[in-house]
Design a protein around this motif. Structure first.
Motif, PDB file in Angstrom:
ATOM      1  N   THR A 232      32.053  42.280  35.069  1.00 14.58           N
ATOM      2  CA  THR A 232      32.041  40.836  34.848  1.00 14.58           C
ATOM      3  C   THR A 232      32.937  40.110  35.840  1.00 14.58           C
ATOM      4  O   THR A 232      32.536  39.128  36.475  1.00 14.58           O
ATOM      5  N   GLY A 233      34.166  40.584  35.986  1.00 11.82           N
ATOM      6  CA  GLY A 233      35.102  39.933  36.892  1.00 11.82           C
ATOM      7  C   GLY A 233      34.644  39.983  38.338  1.00 11.82           C
ATOM      8  O   GLY A 233      34.781  39.009  39.083  1.00 11.82           O
TER       9      GLY A 233
ATOM     10  N   TYR B  92      19.947  36.459  43.400  1.00 10.24           N
ATOM     11  CA  TYR B  92      20.590  37.637  42.803  1.00 10.24           C
ATOM     12  C   TYR B  92      19.571  38.753  42.618  1.00 10.24           C
ATOM     13  O   TYR B  92      18.549  38.578  41.950  1.00 10.24           O
ATOM     14  N   ILE B  93      19.846  39.912  43.220  1.00 10.81           N
ATOM     15  CA  ILE B  93      19.007  41.102  43.053  1.00 10.81           C
ATOM     16  C   ILE B  93      19.694  41.989  42.026  1.00 10.81           C
ATOM     17  O   ILE B  93      20.719  42.624  42.308  1.00 10.81           O
ATOM     18  N   ALA B  94      19.153  41.980  40.806  1.00  9.38           N
ATOM     19  CA  ALA B  94      19.797  42.621  39.660  1.00  9.38           C
ATOM     20  C   ALA B  94      19.386  44.080  39.532  1.00  9.38           C
ATOM     21  O   ALA B  94      18.352  44.516  40.050  1.00  9.38           O
ATOM     22  N   GLY B  95      20.208  44.838  38.800  1.00 10.35           N
ATOM     23  CA  GLY B  95      19.880  46.227  38.494  1.00 10.35           C
ATOM     24  C   GLY B  95      19.020  46.319  37.251  1.00 10.35           C
ATOM     25  O   GLY B  95      18.792  45.328  36.550  1.00 10.35           O
ATOM     26  N   PRO B  96      18.536  47.515  36.922  1.00  8.75           N
ATOM     27  CA  PRO B  96      17.656  47.700  35.769  1.00  8.75           C
ATOM     28  C   PRO B  96      18.375  47.387  34.463  1.00  8.75           C
ATOM     29  O   PRO B  96      19.540  47.752  34.280  1.00  8.75           O
ATOM     30  N   GLN B  97      17.677  46.746  33.562  1.00 13.20           N
ATOM     31  CA  GLN B  97      18.289  46.368  32.295  1.00 13.20           C
ATOM     32  C   GLN B  97      18.364  47.518  31.305  1.00 13.20           C
ATOM     33  O   GLN B  97      18.859  47.356  30.191  1.00 13.20           O
ATOM     34  N   SER B  98      17.901  48.684  31.704  1.00 12.88           N
ATOM     35  CA  SER B  98      18.062  49.899  30.892  1.00 12.88           C
ATOM     36  C   SER B  98      19.443  50.514  31.085  1.00 12.88           C
ATOM     37  O   SER B  98      19.777  51.503  30.423  1.00 12.88           O
TER      38      SER B  98
ATOM     39  N   ARG C 248      22.794  45.316  32.983  1.00 17.54           N
ATOM     40  CA  ARG C 248      22.876  44.225  31.998  1.00 17.54           C
ATOM     41  C   ARG C 248      24.153  43.410  32.174  1.00 17.54           C
ATOM     42  O   ARG C 248      24.122  42.174  32.198  1.00 17.54           O
ATOM     43  N   GLU C 249      25.284  44.083  32.313  1.00 16.68           N
ATOM     44  CA  GLU C 249      26.565  43.382  32.400  1.00 16.68           C
ATOM     45  C   GLU C 249      26.639  42.507  33.654  1.00 16.68           C
ATOM     46  O   GLU C 249      27.130  41.370  33.605  1.00 16.68           O
ATOM     47  N   ARG C 250      26.151  43.008  34.765  1.00 17.62           N
ATOM     48  CA  ARG C 250      26.240  42.248  36.015  1.00 17.62           C
ATOM     49  C   ARG C 250      25.305  41.040  35.990  1.00 17.62           C
ATOM     50  O   ARG C 250      25.646  39.981  36.515  1.00 17.62           O
TER      51      ARG C 250
END
Length: 329
Positions: free
Chosen positions: A154-155, A174-180, A185-187
């Motif tokens: 988070t920080g 934003y290129i996010a990681g998998p929500q699994s 999820r946290e990022r």
């Protein structure tokens, strides 16, 4: 007997040894096959299997990721300090492949297991049965009472978004990681919260859901840069997706640090060799690996170690100037 029961040899072995992380259906099938074949478990052999093997298992999501390669080295070297050898498993960001390695490591009677898991507690019920001391590293599983060593996701993301907005970037792709995964999820949650906090453009089209592999980083960069109003800055949630996104920028003759700003999660050596070097969200992967082993050794000794969250920090380099004046993506 495993063939007759219709299960794997590892599953048959775990049923016969009394391991709890098997389904009732598998247990019944193995018992029936054993009775029909007149099989009797060898009590002496079972007793021998309860002794220490002086090995630990390390299950990683993707050994091609430089972050996890560094983590593996740190774990292996620290484990040797305690007289343990390390067995490696590469899940390849696949839950099915992850489950196969868990099955093998448990059947090999490792003394403990360090894992960067994906999926839910239900998916990992075999691992979480409590038969083998376990520590989670980098990632966690909601609802699992397992000690862990993680980074302040988070920080780190919040610092990156604040840095970019302070330099005039309002449209941050934003290129996010998998929500699994917990890190995915946290990022993503941190990105959304930081966008709201800073007043950056809250546009759902600026988010692309990747899978922590380079191909999805490339696909994400293409999708974001093709928007009618493209972002002036890109933030990728891990190093492999960053590599894929950088390749797309190069394909399009976009100069990072001039035409588009860029922040990568994880500080790998290659990012310092680019021109300009990348601004990154960094944390101490070597400390993470060493501490994970320390927690596992404590668990093997019968202790109940506390989880730890290691700090992240933003390292500012040349890839994040003020909003570019030149060529637009």
């Amino acid at each position: 007997m495993a063939q007759k029961a219709g299960v794997s040899a590892a599953t048959a072995s775990r049923v016969l040894s009394g391991h709890s992380s098997t389904s009732e259906e598998a247990r019944q099938a193995v018992r029936t096959a054993a009775a029909e074949l007149g099989f009797r478990p060898n009590a002496q052999a079972r007793s021998l299997r309860k002794t220490s093997t002086q090995t630990i298992g390390l299950l990683l999501p993707d050994i091609r990721n430089p972050f996890f390669a560094d983590l593996a080295h740190a774990v292996e070297q620290r484990a040797r300090d305690f007289g343990y050898l390390t067995l490696f498993g590469n899940a390849n960001e696949s839950q099915t492949q992850q489950d196969s390695y868990v099955d093998v490591m448990l059947s090999q009677r490792v003394d403990g297991l360090i894992a960067a898991p994906q999926g839910s507690a239900q998916d990992l019920r075999g691992l979480l049965a409590g038969e083998v001391p376990t520590v989670f590293v980098d990632r966690v599983v909601d609802g699992a009472a397992v000690p862990s060593v993680t980074a302040d996701n988070t920080g780190g993301i919040a610092d990156a978004v604040h840095h970019l907005t302070q330099r005039g970037h309002r449209r941050i792709g934003y290129i996010a990681g998998p929500q699994s995964t917990s890190t995915g999820r946290e990022r993503l949650q941190a990105y959304r919260a930081a966008v709201a906090e800073t007043g950056a453009d809250d546009d759902g089209s600026l988010i692309y859901l990747g899978d922590f592999q380079s191909a999805s980083g490339a696909a994400g960069a293409r999708c974001l840069l093709d928007l009618a109003e493209p972002p002036t800055a890109l933030l990728a949630a891990d190093s492999l997706m960053s590599i894929g996104a950088i390749a797309v920028c190069n394909e399009r003759s976009l100069t990072i640090g001039r035409d588009v700003a860029f922040v990568a999660y994880d500080d790998i050596e290659a990012f310092t060799l680019l021109n300009p070097a990348l601004t990154v969200i960094a944390h101490d992967v070597h400390a993470m690996g060493r501490l994970a082993v320390d927690l596992l050794i404590a668990e093997i000794a019968g202790e109940s170690p506390e989880s730890a969250v290691l700090p992240s920090r933003l390292i500012i380099r040349g890839s994040t100037p003020s909003r570019p004046e030149g060529k637009r993506p």
